[in-house]
Scaffold this motif. Structure first.
Motif, mmCIF file in Angstrom:
data_model
loop_
_atom_site.group_PDB
_atom_site.id
_atom_site.type_symbol
_atom_site.label_atom_id
_atom_site.label_comp_id
_atom_site.label_asym_id
_atom_site.label_seq_id
_atom_site.Cartn_x
_atom_site.Cartn_y
_atom_site.Cartn_z
ATOM 1 N N THR A 70 -86.134 -13.515 -108.303
ATOM 2 C CA THR A 70 -86.561 -12.481 -107.358
ATOM 3 C C THR A 70 -85.765 -11.203 -107.585
ATOM 4 O OG1 THR A 70 -87.185 -14.091 -105.700
ATOM 5 C CG2 THR A 70 -86.642 -11.890 -104.903
ATOM 6 N N PHE A 96 -88.285 -6.326 -101.772
ATOM 7 C CA PHE A 96 -88.276 -7.536 -102.599
ATOM 8 C C PHE A 96 -89.529 -7.612 -103.460
ATOM 9 C CE2 PHE A 96 -85.861 -8.820 -98.803
ATOM 10 C CZ PHE A 96 -84.677 -9.191 -99.418
ATOM 11 N N PRO A 99 -90.583 -10.935 -105.255
ATOM 12 C CA PRO A 99 -90.185 -12.299 -105.600
ATOM 13 C C PRO A 99 -90.774 -12.735 -106.946
ATOM 14 C CG PRO A 99 -91.155 -12.172 -103.408
ATOM 15 C CD PRO A 99 -91.428 -10.878 -104.071
ATOM 16 N N TYR A 125 -85.128 -16.602 -100.903
ATOM 17 C CA TYR A 125 -84.885 -15.970 -102.199
ATOM 18 C C TYR A 125 -83.537 -16.371 -102.771
ATOM 19 C CZ TYR A 125 -88.752 -12.811 -101.133
ATOM 20 O OH TYR A 125 -89.974 -12.287 -100.829
ATOM 21 N N GLN A 184 -97.725 -13.973 -102.476
ATOM 22 C CA GLN A 184 -96.510 -14.674 -102.871
ATOM 23 C C GLN A 184 -96.872 -15.814 -103.816
ATOM 24 O OE1 GLN A 184 -93.096 -14.132 -101.391
ATOM 25 N NE2 GLN A 184 -94.155 -12.213 -101.085
ATOM 26 N N GLN A 212 -92.607 -19.611 -103.821
ATOM 27 C CA GLN A 212 -91.995 -18.827 -102.752
ATOM 28 C C GLN A 212 -92.516 -19.257 -101.382
ATOM 29 O OE1 GLN A 212 -89.519 -17.021 -102.357
ATOM 30 N NE2 GLN A 212 -89.038 -17.141 -104.526
#
Lengths: 148, 324
Positions: free
Chosen positions: A90, A116, A118, B226, B297, B301
């Protein structure tokens, strides 16, 4: 055995007794079905994570940028783009800079920061230019990131 | 084994006498907003006495006050979280509407569990659920206004969104507050085996919401996922299960009829711990999806953030009988 348990239950109120009447210690088939399905869900989550952990190779973010569209709004030009992280790690605080160039000369420079991006995910944003990007060379590049 | 018929007979009698006692006491024992007045000792005759209306009114307001108290206790952490305010204006409107719709049957079922009755008084439970919903919305609106989070100059969409997203936790709090502040506990439904089990799982889901919702909107949930590797996540699953099982075994169900002392550990583990954990992570997935945390995502994640949020949620599920 049954006798002892029974005596203990006598101390409780009627509600408990009704309850005991309805349930009993022996579970019904529905309980095994729900338990079984749950076991499958939890196991597959664990296996998925273990697979990901083992198959993980890249430990750096791999950032690419794709320009989606350019919209003229209120005399300004919104350059909408999508940033994709093809790596496994990330990236945090990703600074993306966009420039309009005329040959070697920078006409206009804009930047935006992503909190962010990821691993394996994407995010969208826009840069706003005063000059029409169609008249210049447009470049949008990620400048840097930090570990989350 | 010889004892069995006798036991059945005795239980049968107890059941009958309970039934018998219950019939005239229906009004008295149902802890609802309007009819909380008559205590256990009250009779219908007493309820017909001249002072009845005043007492009913007074008790109705006591019930409302308890509801407001519960709404604040449950929802204040969320009312004072800035991510919740932001979610109020950017969360997907379809998902927000769905959350508000799903909340209603949830409240009706919860209202049913908060009652003493075995019978399903749909109308009463619906009424109580709607009152709790109203209290939740009102409490959220008042608190957000006092904080200056919502102002009259803001667009309607933003004001409504900010209140709406808070109204779910606040209304659950209002319903629980009426029960808890009244010195009662939410109990699993008493019925057939299947019903009781479904009821236990429902309370687990509420327990998961109870703790999960507090932290779900925060940025930290995502940040933690994360920072963790997949190995950490697997360990966290095992830790969640271990702690849950501790609660299930030691605190929650031991000695209850659902889990006798002779029940093997794996049976309880499969039927309650694993089922409770699966429910918790499904609740987490739904909440994260509603809050838009799963959008764009990667699957890893999403799973990781569900596991992170699943940690408090699963503890809430296992401890549901303690905290609800």
């Amino acid at each position: 055995m049954a006798n002892v348990k029974e005596d203990r239950k006598d101390g409780r109120n009627n509600r408990k007794e009704v309850r005991a009447n309805g349930t009993g210690a022996k579970p019904g088939p529905i309980e095994w079905i729900v338990g079984g399905i749950s076991a499958v869900i939890v196991l597959s989550v664990i296996l998925f994570l273990l697979y990901q952990a083992i198959s993980k190779e890249e430990v750096t973010p791999n950032l690419t940028i794709n320009i989606e569209q350019i919209q003229a709004t209120g005399g300004m030009y919104h350059v909408e783009f999508r940033i994709t992280n093809n790596g496994d790690a990330t990236a945090a605080g990703v600074l993306v800079q966009g420039r309009l160039r005329d040959g070697g000369q920078v006409v206009e420079e804009r930047e935006v920061t992503f909190d962010f991006v990821p691993g394996g995910s994407e995010a969208r944003a826009a840069l706003i230019f005063m000059n029409d990007p169609a008249d210049h060379d447009l470049e949008i590049v990620p400048s840097g990131y930090r570990e989350p | 084994m010889r004892k069995a018929p006798v036991r059945h007979q005795r239980r049968g009698q107890a059941f009958a006498s309970w039934n018998h006692r219950r019939v005239p006491a229906v009004v008295a024992e149902k802890p609802s907003w309007g009819s909380q007045v008559p205590k256990r000792s009250a009779t219908l005759a007493e309820a017909d006495a001249p002072g009845k209306n005043e007492a009913v009114n007074r008790q109705f307001f006591v019930g409302l006050a308890r509801g407001f108290g519960g709404a604040l206790i449950f929802a204040l952490p969320m009312l004072m979280t800035m991510e919740m305010w932001w979610l109020g204006f950017y969360v997907d409107r379809f998902r927000l509407a769905l959350l508000l719709i799903v909340n209603l049957p949830l409240l009706v079922l919860l209202s049913h569990h908060a009652g003493f009755e075995e019978t399903f008084e749909w109308r009463e439970d619906l009424r109580d659920a709607l009152i709790a919903y109203g209290i939740g919305i009102l409490a959220s609106a008042v608190v957000l206004t006092i904080f200056g989070i919502i102002r009259p100059t803001m667009p309607m969409d933003e004001i409504v969104g900010k209140i709406a997203i808070q109204s779910m936790p606040a209304s659950i709090g209002a319903l629980l507050g009426r029960t808890q502040l009244g010195g009662r506990k939410v109990e699993p439904q008493e019925g057939t085996k299947g019903e009781t089990y479904a009821s236990e799982l429902f309370l687990m889901a509420i327990g998961a919401l109870f703790l999960g919702l507090n932290v779900a909107p925060t940025e930290e949930m995502i940040l933690i996922s994360y920072k963790m590797t997949e190995w950490h996540a697997v360990l966290l699953i095992l830790l969640s299960l271990l702690l849950m099982h501790g609660f299930v075994y030691a605190v929650e169900f031991k000695g209850e009829s659902t889990l006798g002392p002779e029940t093997p550990w794996w049976s309880a583990f499969l039927r309650f711990t694993l089922a409770g954990y699966a429910i918790s992570i499904l609740v987490c997935l739904y909440v994260l999806w509603t809050f838009g945390r799963t959008d764009e995502q990667a699957a890893t994640q999403i799973v990781m953030s569900v596991i992170v949020l699943g940690f408090p949620a699963s503890l809430g599920a296992a401890a549901a009988r303690l905290i609800l």
